[in-house]
Design a protein around this motif. Structure first.
Motif, PDB file in Angstrom:
ATOM      1  N   GLU A  49      81.249  19.811 116.387  1.00  0.00           N
ATOM      2  CA  GLU A  49      81.892  20.557 115.304  1.00  0.00           C
ATOM      3  C   GLU A  49      81.129  20.385 113.992  1.00  0.00           C
ATOM      4  O   GLU A  49      80.968  21.347 113.224  1.00  0.00           O
ATOM      5  CB  GLU A  49      83.342  20.093 115.140  1.00  0.00           C
ATOM      6  CG  GLU A  49      84.108  20.738 113.995  1.00  0.00           C
ATOM      7  CD  GLU A  49      84.402  22.222 114.181  1.00  0.00           C
ATOM      8  OE1 GLU A  49      84.740  22.897 113.183  1.00  0.00           O
ATOM      9  OE2 GLU A  49      84.302  22.720 115.328  1.00  0.00           O
ATOM     10  N   CYS A 177      96.462  14.782 115.096  1.00  0.00           N
ATOM     11  CA  CYS A 177      95.948  16.149 115.206  1.00  0.00           C
ATOM     12  C   CYS A 177      95.611  16.534 116.645  1.00  0.00           C
ATOM     13  O   CYS A 177      95.219  17.672 116.911  1.00  0.00           O
ATOM     14  CB  CYS A 177      94.705  16.307 114.350  1.00  0.00           C
ATOM     15  SG  CYS A 177      93.322  15.251 114.834  1.00  0.00           S
ATOM     16  N   ASP A 183      90.252  19.432 123.234  1.00  0.00           N
ATOM     17  CA  ASP A 183      90.189  20.815 122.731  1.00  0.00           C
ATOM     18  C   ASP A 183      89.744  21.780 123.826  1.00  0.00           C
ATOM     19  O   ASP A 183      90.263  22.895 123.935  1.00  0.00           O
ATOM     20  CB  ASP A 183      89.223  20.907 121.545  1.00  0.00           C
ATOM     21  CG  ASP A 183      89.783  20.281 120.270  1.00  0.00           C
ATOM     22  OD1 ASP A 183      90.984  19.955 120.239  1.00  0.00           O
ATOM     23  OD2 ASP A 183      89.005  20.115 119.302  1.00  0.00           O
ATOM     24  N   ASN A 187      91.544  25.212 125.149  1.00  0.00           N
ATOM     25  CA  ASN A 187      90.925  26.486 124.771  1.00  0.00           C
ATOM     26  C   ASN A 187      90.110  27.173 125.860  1.00  0.00           C
ATOM     27  O   ASN A 187      90.181  28.393 126.016  1.00  0.00           O
ATOM     28  CB  ASN A 187      90.011  26.269 123.556  1.00  0.00           C
ATOM     29  CG  ASN A 187      90.779  25.811 122.333  1.00  0.00           C
ATOM     30  OD1 ASN A 187      91.892  26.257 122.106  1.00  0.00           O
ATOM     31  ND2 ASN A 187      90.191  24.925 121.549  1.00  0.00           N
ATOM     32  N   GLU A 364      98.610  18.425 121.206  1.00  0.00           N
ATOM     33  CA  GLU A 364      97.330  19.049 121.559  1.00  0.00           C
ATOM     34  C   GLU A 364      97.392  20.553 121.306  1.00  0.00           C
ATOM     35  O   GLU A 364      98.084  21.291 121.993  1.00  0.00           O
ATOM     36  CB  GLU A 364      97.003  18.780 123.033  1.00  0.00           C
ATOM     37  CG  GLU A 364      96.865  17.313 123.395  1.00  0.00           C
ATOM     38  CD  GLU A 364      95.632  16.654 122.795  1.00  0.00           C
ATOM     39  OE1 GLU A 364      94.870  17.339 122.062  1.00  0.00           O
ATOM     40  OE2 GLU A 364      95.423  15.459 123.046  1.00  0.00           O
ATOM     41  N   LYS A 365      96.635  21.005 120.295  1.00  0.00           N
ATOM     42  CA  LYS A 365      96.610  22.418 119.927  1.00  0.00           C
ATOM     43  C   LYS A 365      95.237  23.047 120.083  1.00  0.00           C
ATOM     44  O   LYS A 365      95.067  24.237 119.823  1.00  0.00           O
ATOM     45  CB  LYS A 365      97.085  22.590 118.478  1.00  0.00           C
ATOM     46  CG  LYS A 365      98.504  22.088 118.226  1.00  0.00           C
ATOM     47  CD  LYS A 365      98.871  22.194 116.753  1.00  0.00           C
ATOM     48  CE  LYS A 365     100.278  21.664 116.485  1.00  0.00           C
ATOM     49  NZ  LYS A 365     100.613  21.714 115.037  1.00  0.00           N
ATOM     50  N   GLY A 366      94.244  22.233 120.458  1.00  0.00           N
ATOM     51  CA  GLY A 366      92.896  22.759 120.601  1.00  0.00           C
ATOM     52  C   GLY A 366      92.118  22.805 119.303  1.00  0.00           C
ATOM     53  O   GLY A 366      91.043  23.418 119.245  1.00  0.00           O
ATOM     54  N   THR A 367      92.625  22.164 118.251  1.00  0.00           N
ATOM     55  CA  THR A 367      91.971  22.200 116.941  1.00  0.00           C
ATOM     56  C   THR A 367      91.688  20.802 116.394  1.00  0.00           C
ATOM     57  O   THR A 367      91.465  20.628 115.188  1.00  0.00           O
ATOM     58  CB  THR A 367      92.840  22.959 115.924  1.00  0.00           C
ATOM     59  OG1 THR A 367      94.136  22.328 115.848  1.00  0.00           O
ATOM     60  CG2 THR A 367      93.019  24.412 116.332  1.00  0.00           C
ATOM     61  N   SER A 369      89.124  18.667 116.764  1.00  0.00           N
ATOM     62  CA  SER A 369      87.775  18.457 116.223  1.00  0.00           C
ATOM     63  C   SER A 369      87.672  19.015 114.807  1.00  0.00           C
ATOM     64  O   SER A 369      87.086  18.385 113.914  1.00  0.00           O
ATOM     65  CB  SER A 369      86.733  19.126 117.122  1.00  0.00           C
ATOM     66  OG  SER A 369      86.793  18.609 118.431  1.00  0.00           O
ATOM     67  N   LYS A 370      88.226  20.182 114.599  1.00  0.00           N
ATOM     68  CA  LYS A 370      88.220  20.803 113.277  1.00  0.00           C
ATOM     69  C   LYS A 370      88.965  19.933 112.267  1.00  0.00           C
ATOM     70  O   LYS A 370      88.488  19.732 111.135  1.00  0.00           O
ATOM     71  CB  LYS A 370      88.859  22.187 113.338  1.00  0.00           C
ATOM     72  CG  LYS A 370      88.900  22.929 112.007  1.00  0.00           C
ATOM     73  CD  LYS A 370      89.559  24.290 112.162  1.00  0.00           C
ATOM     74  CE  LYS A 370      89.558  25.041 110.834  1.00  0.00           C
ATOM     75  NZ  LYS A 370      90.286  24.310 109.766  1.00  0.00           N
ATOM     76  N   SER A 371      90.103  19.384 112.669  1.00  0.00           N
ATOM     77  CA  SER A 371      90.892  18.551 111.749  1.00  0.00           C
ATOM     78  C   SER A 371      90.143  17.287 111.347  1.00  0.00           C
ATOM     79  O   SER A 371      90.200  16.870 110.183  1.00  0.00           O
ATOM     80  CB  SER A 371      92.227  18.186 112.403  1.00  0.00           C
ATOM     81  OG  SER A 371      93.015  19.331 112.635  1.00  0.00           O
ATOM     82  N   ASP A 374      87.361  18.211 108.960  1.00  0.00           N
ATOM     83  CA  ASP A 374      87.976  18.490 107.653  1.00  0.00           C
ATOM     84  C   ASP A 374      88.194  17.191 106.880  1.00  0.00           C
ATOM     85  O   ASP A 374      87.952  17.128 105.666  1.00  0.00           O
ATOM     86  CB  ASP A 374      89.321  19.201 107.837  1.00  0.00           C
ATOM     87  CG  ASP A 374      89.187  20.662 108.221  1.00  0.00           C
ATOM     88  OD1 ASP A 374      88.077  21.225 108.077  1.00  0.00           O
ATOM     89  OD2 ASP A 374      90.192  21.241 108.683  1.00  0.00           O
TER      90      ASP A 374
END
Length: 385
Positions: A49, A177, A183, A187, A364-367, A369-371, A374
């Protein structure tokens, strides 16, 4: 510990302090996976990411052996070498899924993200909750050191938060997160089917079952001698088609993989870098007390538990949840495992799995790594703006 080993630790600590003469590079991050293994687990997906957002990041991976392959944009250094210590002492970010010891000396503006290698699906008691560690002073000392140097622990649910506090004696910030490594299970699990089948020379129209028993005290494999052919025959009879089994030991036991039996349709997968890619490509999981059980069931694919030594294991380790209240069919012998496969009902299973993940507070929402990235960007902005 020998005098030489203790002196080696002091030497490492000295090199950390000596390298403080060099400035911190706010575009460099150092990653480590299972004390020097390859490109996998949560650190992998955070690194990807970071590179996706900014290819200019200097990503360094600490490894014990040169056999591992890494994508372009990631360079490697040898575990506990002077080069590795320099990279760690001058990087703005550390990412690890294992604990660091007292001689790993973090600087004030550095940001240490501890992802651990489990999650809310952890069944067996770990760390300070493990009965074997009740009087383990070195473990307690390391836990207090980690509590001082970790900036964020990455969690995938309410149960995971509580485990961090009790098992790791952790009082710091928790980023709830999800697990970055999961993820891909949320996804794009189908994206990895071709990759894994090509790697192991499995026909594309065949099906995969993973047998993934967890760690045993003493790294013994005597309770992992599952007859894979019986399982493959049962799966073929229940679901149809040709089946292959990938046997995957816990990373700390991969050197014992040769103790298991293999054949043309039963393959050693213990050295494959990324367990999550194997899970994404598989159709069925057989395990015992491993956290991969809950991770695999995120995709609502069938999980079967083979717990031959449940009585001994529960006395040795104990569990965070009621093992027999899990949403998976449990067998203590091979005949029962075969029977459970034949009795499997997908609709009933999906309902139980959804209720279970809700009960343990899985997020687990698949996001994830992004969090995490961030959070890294936020830290750099606060410390270096």
């Amino acid at each position: 510990m020998t005098i030489k080993e203790r002196l080696d630790e002091y030497k490492i600590a000295f090199w950390y302090y000596k390298n403080r003469l060099h400035p911190i590079d706010k575009h460099k991050a150092v990653f480590c996976n299972y004390n020097g293994k390859g490109f996998g687990c949560n650190p992998k997906y955070i690194a990807l990411e970071m590179l996706k957002r900014n290819p200019g990041w200097d990503i360094v991976w600490v490894v014990k052996e040169d056999k591992y392959k890494f994508p372009e944009g990631i360079r490697t250094v040898k575990w506990d070498s002077k080069e590795a210590i320099y990279e760690l002492a001058t990087a703005v970010v550390w990412v690890d899924n294992q604990r660091k010891l007292w001689y790993h000396r973090k600087r004030k503006k550095q940001f240490f993200i501890e992802t651990w290698h489990g999650g809310a699906e952890t069944l067996k008691k770990i760390g300070a909750d493990n009965p074997a560690n009740f009087d383990n002073k070195p473990y307690e000392h390391t836990s207090h050191h980690m509590d001082r140097i970790v900036n964020i622990m990455v969690s995938n649910g309410k149960l995971c938060n509580e485990i961090y506090k009790s098992a790791f004696l952790y009082n710091g910030k928790i980023l709830e997160c999800g697990s970055p490594r999961n993820d891909i299970l949320v996804n794009c699990p189908k994206d990895f089917e071709v990759k894994v089948k090509n790697f192991f020379n499995i026909p594309y129209n065949a099906h995969i079952v993973i047998y993934a028993p967890t760690y045993r005290n003493g790294r013994k494999t005597d309770k992992m001698q599952l007859d894979g052919h019986k399982v493959l025959d049962a799966l073929s009879e229940k679901f149809g088609g040709d089946w292959y089994m990938l046997k995957r030991l816990h990373p700390t036991m991969s050197q014992s993989a040769s103790n298991l039996d293999y054949s043309q349709n039963i393959i050693n997968a213990s050295e494959y870098d990324d367990m999550q890619e194997l899970l994404a490509a598989a159709d069925v999981l057989v395990s015992d007390y491993s956290s991969v059980i809950g991770e695999f069931s995120i995709m609502e694919k069938p999980v079967f538990l083979y717990a031959e030594d449940i009585n001994d294991y529960s006395r040795e380790r104990d569990f965070y949840v009621d093992y027999f209240g899990l949403p998976y069919l449990i067998a203590t012998d091979e005949e029962k495992l075969v029977e459970n496969i034949s009795l499997f009902d997908q609709k009933i299973y999906e309902s139980k799995v959804r209720d279970y993940h809700k009960r343990i507070g899985s997020v687990e929402k698949g996001t994830a790594s992004k969090s995490v990235v961030d959070a890294i960007y936020k830290h750099i902005e606060e410390e270096f703006s």
